[in-house]
Design a protein around this motif. Sequence first.
Motif, short mmCIF file in Angstrom:
data_model
loop_
_atom_site.label_atom_id
_atom_site.label_comp_id
_atom_site.label_asym_id
_atom_site.label_seq_id
_atom_site.Cartn_x
_atom_site.Cartn_y
_atom_site.Cartn_z
N GLU A 84 0.84 -1.21 0.00
CA GLU A 84 0.00 0.00 0.00
C GLU A 84 0.87 1.26 0.00
O GLU A 84 0.58 2.23 -0.72
N GLU A 85 1.95 1.26 0.80
CA GLU A 85 2.84 2.42 0.84
C GLU A 85 3.52 2.63 -0.51
O GLU A 85 3.64 3.78 -0.99
N GLU A 86 3.98 1.52 -1.12
CA GLU A 86 4.62 1.64 -2.43
C GLU A 86 3.63 2.15 -3.48
O GLU A 86 3.99 2.95 -4.35
N HIS A 87 2.38 1.64 -3.39
CA HIS A 87 1.35 2.09 -4.32
C HIS A 87 1.08 3.59 -4.16
O HIS A 87 1.02 4.33 -5.16
N ASN A 88 0.93 4.03 -2.91
CA ASN A 88 0.67 5.46 -2.65
C ASN A 88 1.84 6.31 -3.12
O ASN A 88 1.66 7.41 -3.67
#
Length: 249
Positions: A219-223
Motif C-alpha cells: 500500500e505504501e509503495e502504491h501510494n
Amino acid sequence: MSKDKTKKSMPKWLDVTLRVMEWTLIIFIVVCMLSLLSQRMTGNTPELFGYSTYTVVTDSMAGTYDVGDVVICKRIKDTLGYMKDTGFEEGEVIAFIAPANFDKDNKLQGLTITHRIITKPFYDEETDTWYVETKGDNAVYKDRVPIPVENIQGTIVGANKGIVKFFKFLTKWYGFVIVIVVPLLIILFWQIGILIREKSKATIDRIEDYKVDALKQIEEEHNKKVEELKKQAIEEYKQSLNENKEKEK
C-alpha cells in the motif's frame, strides 16, 4: 503489527493456579515413583511417605483387627534399617519381625506380626539389647519371647479401609502403573500438546504479521507511485503551458 485478537485469554490468576496444581501433582507423582521404585529395588516393604500396610493373617488381635484387615503402619526405620525412634509406650500396637522361638513350632519366625506392647522397653545386659513384651488382644497369655526393639517395623495407626485399599493398590505393579505412570504420561503428552499449540500459534501469528506488513508495504509503495505519477503529470502540464506561451510569442 498483528491484528487484534477477538478471543479473551485465560485470567492470569487462573493460569497461575492451574500451573501450581499441575506441578504439585507432577512432584507428588515423581516422589511416589522414586520411593516405590527404590523400595522394590532394595527389597524393602513398600511404603509411601513413611507409611506401609500389613494384612492381618491370624485372629490374635480379633476384636481390634480381624483376619483380612489391612492395617496402616507408621514406619520407624529408614531405608537402611536404622531406628528413627525408640520411645515406645505401653499399649501401642506395633508391627514387628517375629524372632526365633516366637511360636512353639517356630513357623512365624521372620514374619511380620501385629501385637500390642504390654511393657515399656527394658534393657538386657547379657544380650546388650533393648526389648519390649507384647501380646495379642485376643490372646490369653503374652507372647513366648520378648521382642527386640530393633525388630520393630513401626506403630499401627489405624485400619481405614478406603485409604488402606488405595495404599495397597498403589504398592502393586498395576496400581503403580495406573496411579503413577499413566497420569505422568498424560501430563507429559498434555505439556507436549501445549508446546505444539503454542508454537503453532506463534507461527500463525508471525505469518499474519508478515501478511499485514507485506500489505502495508504494498500500500505504501502504491501510494508513493501514485504521488510520483501526480507530480509527473503536474510537471508535464506546466511544461506544456510554458511551451504554448513560447509559441504565442
